[in-house]
Design an enzyme around this catalytic site. Structure first.
Site, PDB file in Angstrom:
ATOM      1  N   CYS A   8       0.907  -1.248  -0.068  1.00 15.18           N
ATOM      2  CA  CYS A   8       0.103   0.032  -0.125  1.00 15.18           C
ATOM      3  C   CYS A   8       0.787   1.389   0.075  1.00 15.18           C
ATOM      4  CB  CYS A   8      -0.911  -0.020   1.264  1.00 15.18           C
ATOM      5  SG  CYS A   8      -2.173  -1.376   1.314  1.00 15.18           S
ATOM      6  N   CYS A 274      12.868  -3.125   4.936  1.00 11.71           N
ATOM      7  CA  CYS A 274      12.596  -4.104   3.850  1.00 11.71           C
ATOM      8  C   CYS A 274      13.489  -4.102   2.573  1.00 11.71           C
ATOM      9  CB  CYS A 274      11.130  -4.046   3.415  1.00 11.71           C
ATOM     10  SG  CYS A 274      10.784  -5.226   2.219  1.00 11.71           S
ATOM     11  N   ASP A 389      13.770 -10.042 -11.401  1.00  9.35           N
ATOM     12  CA  ASP A 389      13.989  -9.298 -10.200  1.00  9.35           C
ATOM     13  C   ASP A 389      14.131 -10.462  -9.027  1.00  9.35           C
ATOM     14  OD1 ASP A 389      11.195  -9.434  -9.537  1.00  9.35           O
ATOM     15  OD2 ASP A 389      11.080  -7.826 -11.015  1.00  9.35           O
ATOM     16  N   CYS A 426       6.716 -13.325   4.413  1.00 10.80           N
ATOM     17  CA  CYS A 426       6.780 -12.106   4.947  1.00 10.80           C
ATOM     18  C   CYS A 426       5.250 -12.240   5.764  1.00 10.80           C
ATOM     19  CB  CYS A 426       6.899 -11.178   3.847  1.00 10.80           C
ATOM     20  SG  CYS A 426       6.753  -9.577   4.533  1.00 10.80           S
ATOM     21  N   CYS A 486      15.812  -5.624   6.956  1.00 11.10           N
ATOM     22  CA  CYS A 486      15.103  -6.853   6.881  1.00 11.10           C
ATOM     23  C   CYS A 486      15.254  -7.848   5.688  1.00 11.10           C
ATOM     24  CB  CYS A 486      13.302  -6.519   7.266  1.00 11.10           C
ATOM     25  SG  CYS A 486      12.715  -8.211   7.311  1.00 11.10           S
ATOM     26  N   CYS A 489      12.889 -13.011   4.419  1.00  9.56           N
ATOM     27  CA  CYS A 489      12.285 -13.680   3.386  1.00  9.56           C
ATOM     28  C   CYS A 489      13.428 -14.551   2.584  1.00  9.56           C
ATOM     29  CB  CYS A 489      11.347 -13.121   2.329  1.00  9.56           C
ATOM     30  SG  CYS A 489      12.177 -11.539   1.605  1.00  9.56           S
TER      31      CYS A 489
END
Length: 536
Positions: A8, A274, A389, A426, A486, A489
């Site tokens: 978002c 992140c 990516d 995540c 972070c 993941c």
């Protein structure tokens, strides 16, 4: 990564009392400040495509705070392609302060009721507020259960946004307006996860805050009497702001009594930015925490080139071309090609004019055909280094590889991934909450795949070879310390206690069908006519 949904995005604007009207405000009218919100949200559209909305402040209006939100892209929600209808919306919701939001569903169905901002009306002006947030509360279920333990509480939506709304409302009890710094300081002791919030109340107070870990980005700027904030710098730069900075983790901007002040609402703690923001989510034109998104992706491409030389698996000759998967792979592909002395070509053209609703009803292969057109004139007979990516679930990539061979005529396709393997879910806002849905863990025994494991992955995808970047590349390319990122993941090491607990829960449920948030967070999302697919 084209199966992974975006985050978002939030925006905020406040024209402070002044004899001077900001030249950025349309029509030299302070009440038109809110008209800039849709423009900002267009620059944040990459972060959410399901719904868009804004709440505005106008003290002389019967509805001091008024909220407008609709399902769809920003242009659809605000009817920007219909000047008369757009003008009617913007005129009705004019104001000198406003907050805005673009949504991708974290939990809850894709309906207007779940669109943000959320507004809580109240007869007492300092208890009447609206807010929007970016992120996800990892301890959503715990907070929800605590609220419902009080028999007087009832939740009308099953998502963390409503939990935040009730949590704020509980802090606003009493007979006098509370100190908003203390309000959000108290909330920070209860919340676990990512939660950047923009808040506006009917007294005219605004808060822009970034969670104590700094998981998601938040940028601010001020030019004369106009204060602004957005999830990404590009939304501020495109309005004309030049002095832009990121809020520090645990820092909030407070607009009150005609002034902007900055406060620390939570003690300093290790940050957890992140890394996905730089390598995928953010607009390539943005700068987050003083790190350019474009330069970070370009650095990843240079690392891919260095690795390619060391592997010496693919001939670097006139038959070899570098092709990015549009659009987030382009910066890395260009940099890699330049380092290797190879052409970087757009062998895949993305159709930017196919509407979301139109493609969602198709099967996976049809979606790929609708979204991408391989250029046979470029690909035919070539050895292709395809730059992606990252790989999360692999289903789209697998279809795309077949597409390159069948329609594009590629002789060989070698996948190079500008990211390490995704091995863990995540719980801070990205659309992957279970181990079972991830591609890489099915093949790996260690933290990084061996050459043999990568070849098995390539065979599964239908590629001639596959190679990931190592873990060490991320911090080096973003140019931030490993300790400040972070990387849960790709490492399985989480920055918050609830994240770690949910990961262990996900591992225990590795043979099950349920998503982790069904047991420890969000309930499974209901399908709707707007987006009939699973979301995070």
């Amino acid at each position: 990564m084209h199966e992974l949904k975006h985050e978002c995005g939030v925006a905020a604007l406040y024209h402070l009392p002044s004899l001077e009207i900001s030249p950025l405000v349309p029509g030299n009218d302070i009440k038109n400040t809110s008209r800039l919100i849709p423009r900002m949200l267009l620059d944040l559209q990459n972060r959410g495509q399901l719904a868009a909305g804004m709440s505005t402040l106008h003290p002389n209006r019967e509805q001091i705070l008024d909220t407008y939100k609709e399902i769809g892209l920003v242009a659809e929600a605000f009817r920007l392609n219909h000047p008369g209808k757009a003008e009617s919306i913007l005129k009705e919701h004019c104001g000198h302060a406003a907050i805005g939001h673009v949504r991708y569903a974290t939990c809850g169905p894709n309906t207007r009721r779940y669109a943000q901002p959320f507004e809580r009306e109240h007869g007492c002006k300092w208890k009447w507020f609206c807010f929007a947030f970016n992120g996800q509360l990892a301890n959503f279920k715990q907070l929800k259960d605590e609220l419902l333990a009080n028999n007087d509480y009832h939740l009308t939506r099953d998502n963390d946004t409503e939990v935040i709304m009730h949590s704020i409302a509980r802090e606003l009890t009493g007979e006098t307006p509370p100190d908003l710094v203390k309000v959000f300081a108290n909330l920070s002791k209860k919340f676990d996860g990512a939660y950047n919030i923009v808040f506006l109340d009917a007294l005219g107070r605004m808060v822009v805050m970034r969670d104590p870990k700094g998981i998601r980005p938040m940028c601010i700027a001020q030019s004369g009497p106009l204060f602004a904030a957005a999830s990404e710098s590009v939304a501020l730069a495109n309005l004309g702001f030049t002095e832009i900075r990121s809020l520090e983790p645990g820092e909030m901007a407070l607009v009150q009594d005609g002034l902007v002040s900055f406060h620390r609402f939570a003690p300093k703690q290790p940050t957890a930015h992140c890394f996905f923001e730089w390598i995928y989510f953010a607009n390539v034109a943005s700068t987050l925490d003083d790190r350019s998104v474009y330069l970070s992706r370009s650095a990843l491409g240079k690392e891919l080139a260095q690795q390619e030389r060391e592997m010496n698996r693919v001939p670097i000759d006139s038959d070899t071309i570098v092709v990015p998967v549009p659009d987030t792979g382009k910066a890395a592909a260009d940099a890699m090609a330049h380092e290797l002395g190879l052409p970087s070509v757009e062998g895949l053209m993305r159709n930017r004019y196919v509407g979301r609703t139109f493609i969602e009803g198709a099967n996976r292969l049809d979606k790929v055909r609708l979204k991408y057109t391989p250029l046979r004139e470029v690909l035919n007979g070539k050895r292709v280094l395809l730059i992606e990516d990252t790989i999360v679930r692999s289903t789209t990539l697998k279809s795309l590889l077949g597409h390159l061979r069948e329609r594009g005529g590629a002789r060989e396709v070698h996948v190079r991934v500008a990211c390490p393997p995704i091995v863990a879910p995540c719980f801070y806002g990205i659309d992957m909450s279970t181990v079972t849905e991830l591609f890489a863990p099915k093949f790996m025994k260690g933290k990084m795949p061996t050459r043999e494991e990568q070849q098995r992955m390539a065979d599964e995808l239908g590629a001639d070879s596959l190679a990931y970047l190592p873990l060490t590349s991320l911090a080096r390319c973003i140019d931030l310390p490993v300790s400040s990122l972070c990387q849960a993941c790709v490492t399985g090491e989480y920055p918050t206690p609830t994240g770690e607990r949910l990961y262990q829960l996900s591992l225990k449920n590795v043979e099950g069908n349920g998503r982790t948030y069904e047991m420890g967070g969000c309930e499974p999302q209901k399908k709707s006519e707007f987006e009939p697919t699973k979301v995070r």
